[in-house]
Motif scaffolding. Structure first.
Motif, mmCIF file in Angstrom:
data_model
loop_
_atom_site.group_PDB
_atom_site.id
_atom_site.type_symbol
_atom_site.label_atom_id
_atom_site.label_comp_id
_atom_site.label_asym_id
_atom_site.label_seq_id
_atom_site.Cartn_x
_atom_site.Cartn_y
_atom_site.Cartn_z
ATOM 1 N N GLU A 167 1.087 -0.713 0.049
ATOM 2 C CA GLU A 167 -0.073 0.155 0.017
ATOM 3 C C GLU A 167 0.811 1.390 -0.434
ATOM 4 O OE1 GLU A 167 -3.133 0.882 -0.406
ATOM 5 O OE2 GLU A 167 -3.475 -1.121 -0.657
ATOM 6 N N GLU A 168 2.349 1.058 0.754
ATOM 7 C CA GLU A 168 2.678 2.250 0.968
ATOM 8 C C GLU A 168 3.430 2.645 -0.381
ATOM 9 O OE1 GLU A 168 5.441 1.816 3.885
ATOM 10 O OE2 GLU A 168 4.000 2.155 5.343
ATOM 11 N N MET A 169 3.864 1.390 -0.890
ATOM 12 C CA MET A 169 4.788 1.838 -2.662
ATOM 13 C C MET A 169 4.151 1.756 -3.567
ATOM 14 S SD MET A 169 7.049 -1.914 -2.517
ATOM 15 C CE MET A 169 8.020 -1.006 -3.273
ATOM 16 N N LYS A 170 2.178 1.591 -3.707
ATOM 17 C CA LYS A 170 1.219 2.420 -4.981
ATOM 18 C C LYS A 170 1.049 3.513 -4.405
ATOM 19 C CE LYS A 170 -3.835 1.377 -5.306
ATOM 20 N NZ LYS A 170 -4.564 0.506 -5.078
ATOM 21 N N ASN A 171 1.081 4.119 -3.163
ATOM 22 C CA ASN A 171 0.003 5.605 -2.532
ATOM 23 C C ASN A 171 1.822 6.595 -2.547
ATOM 24 O OD1 ASN A 171 -1.553 5.286 -1.461
ATOM 25 N ND2 ASN A 171 -1.409 4.851 0.378
ATOM 26 N N ASN A 172 3.191 6.210 -2.882
ATOM 27 C CA ASN A 172 4.226 6.955 -3.463
ATOM 28 C C ASN A 172 4.550 6.942 -5.215
ATOM 29 O OD1 ASN A 172 5.298 7.352 -0.972
ATOM 30 N ND2 ASN A 172 6.686 5.306 -0.729
ATOM 31 N N TRP A 173 3.955 5.728 -5.658
ATOM 32 C CA TRP A 173 4.554 5.913 -6.935
ATOM 33 C C TRP A 173 2.757 6.108 -7.553
ATOM 34 C CZ3 TRP A 173 -0.209 4.255 -10.633
ATOM 35 C CH2 TRP A 173 0.493 3.790 -11.714
ATOM 36 N N LEU A 174 1.838 6.867 -6.924
ATOM 37 C CA LEU A 174 0.513 7.837 -7.261
ATOM 38 C C LEU A 174 1.489 9.180 -7.171
ATOM 39 C CD1 LEU A 174 -2.567 5.536 -6.187
ATOM 40 C CD2 LEU A 174 -2.414 6.157 -7.913
ATOM 41 N N ARG A 175 1.391 8.820 -6.134
ATOM 42 C CA ARG A 175 1.870 10.492 -5.478
ATOM 43 C C ARG A 175 3.089 10.535 -6.496
ATOM 44 N NH1 ARG A 175 2.227 8.662 -0.357
ATOM 45 N NH2 ARG A 175 0.868 9.476 0.933
ATOM 46 N N ALA A 176 4.046 10.397 -7.366
ATOM 47 C CA ALA A 176 4.742 10.351 -8.278
ATOM 48 C C ALA A 176 4.256 10.063 -9.655
ATOM 49 C CB ALA A 176 5.862 9.658 -8.308
ATOM 50 N N MET A 177 3.095 9.769 -9.792
ATOM 51 C CA MET A 177 2.875 10.442 -10.930
ATOM 52 C C MET A 177 2.204 11.280 -11.117
ATOM 53 S SD MET A 177 3.315 7.856 -12.846
ATOM 54 C CE MET A 177 2.812 7.765 -14.890
ATOM 55 N N ALA A 178 1.418 11.553 -10.109
ATOM 56 C CA ALA A 178 0.429 12.755 -9.624
ATOM 57 C C ALA A 178 1.936 14.263 -9.946
ATOM 58 C CB ALA A 178 -0.644 13.630 -8.749
ATOM 59 N N ASP A 179 3.275 14.083 -8.751
ATOM 60 C CA ASP A 179 3.586 14.802 -9.892
ATOM 61 C C ASP A 179 4.149 14.995 -10.725
ATOM 62 O OD1 ASP A 179 3.634 15.312 -7.007
ATOM 63 O OD2 ASP A 179 5.627 14.403 -6.160
ATOM 64 N N LEU A 180 4.309 13.628 -11.637
ATOM 65 C CA LEU A 180 4.967 14.026 -12.775
ATOM 66 C C LEU A 180 3.937 14.751 -13.387
ATOM 67 C CD1 LEU A 180 7.214 12.770 -14.699
ATOM 68 C CD2 LEU A 180 6.108 11.020 -15.512
ATOM 69 N N GLU A 181 2.584 14.316 -13.847
ATOM 70 C CA GLU A 181 1.727 15.356 -14.299
ATOM 71 C C GLU A 181 1.972 16.723 -14.038
ATOM 72 O OE1 GLU A 181 -1.191 15.359 -17.147
ATOM 73 O OE2 GLU A 181 0.299 13.987 -17.147
ATOM 74 N N ASN A 182 2.002 17.271 -13.092
ATOM 75 C CA ASN A 182 1.727 18.254 -12.727
ATOM 76 C C ASN A 182 2.963 19.128 -13.135
ATOM 77 O OD1 ASN A 182 -0.043 18.340 -10.899
ATOM 78 N ND2 ASN A 182 0.681 17.922 -8.995
ATOM 79 N N LEU A 183 3.922 18.939 -13.567
ATOM 80 C CA LEU A 183 5.231 18.920 -13.757
ATOM 81 C C LEU A 183 4.846 19.136 -15.641
ATOM 82 C CD1 LEU A 183 8.200 19.727 -13.478
ATOM 83 C CD2 LEU A 183 8.840 17.542 -14.434
ATOM 84 N N ARG A 184 4.455 18.481 -16.503
ATOM 85 C CA ARG A 184 4.217 17.776 -17.330
ATOM 86 C C ARG A 184 3.107 19.891 -17.848
ATOM 87 N NH1 ARG A 184 2.936 12.253 -18.301
ATOM 88 N NH2 ARG A 184 4.990 11.195 -18.831
#
Length: 182
Positions: A37-54
């Motif tokens: 669950e922690e890894m999934k949450n970290n992955w989702l945050r990283a994907m959201a950060d990447l989308e925000n950066l784009r």
């Protein structure tokens, strides 16, 4: 969820005590579930950060294309003022020599061309005369008592202001009406 985890009881130091083995397997499954669950949450945050950066990079690129010429436009509005002053100082009349008339017409064409270029690039004059004073667009140079204008109304434009899309290039220098003193 993770399937059956086989554990060798002898390696664990147990002698066939099933409840302790099941507790250990349950504990390991719980720990792995929490880690997943922690890894999934970290992955989702990283994907959201990447989308925000784009999105931010796209917006900054659009702004750079849209407003890249702001400094140039700020510099050129003074030239527009000078062309306008030249035209106002020497009106075109029929009694002028032909070469002077041609010169004035040429300066008028320059003024029209600059206006056309400004229009294509989103540069517009700030509407000032008769408008309510707006400190975001106008710079008040003086106040004059007036009975025929509402207080805070622009009564005179000393120098035109310009905006590029929604950014102010130069404020309009204006005179503003104030209520007469009694």
């Amino acid at each position: 969820m993770l399937g059956v985890l086989s554990v060798d009881n002898e390696k664990l130091g147990q002698t066939g005590d099933e409840p302790q083995t099941e507790e250990l397997v349950d504990q390991i499954e719980d720990d792995l579930t929490i880690q997943l669950e922690e890894m999934k949450n970290n992955w989702l945050r990283a994907m959201a950060d990447l989308e925000n950066l784009r999105r931010r990079a796209t917006r900054e690129k659009e702004d750079a294309l849209k407003y890249g010429a702001v400094a140039f436009a700020r510099d050129i509005v003074g030239t527009v003022d000078n062309v306008q002053r030249a035209l106002e100082s020497c009106p075109l009349t029929d009694d002028l020599p032909a070469h002077i008339q041609a010169l004035i017409k040429g300066v008028e064409m320059i003024g029209k061309e600059i206006s056309s270029v400004f229009e294509r690039h989103g540069v517009k004059k700030v509407a000032s005369m008769g408008e309510t004073f707006d400190p975001n667009l106008h710079q008040a140079i003086f106040e004059a008592e007036s009975t025929d204008q509402q207080p805070g109304t622009v009564t005179q434009v000393l120098q035109d202001g310009y905006v590029m899309y929604d950014r102010l290039l130069r404020p309009a220098m204006v005179g503003v009406a104030k209520a007469p003193s009694s």
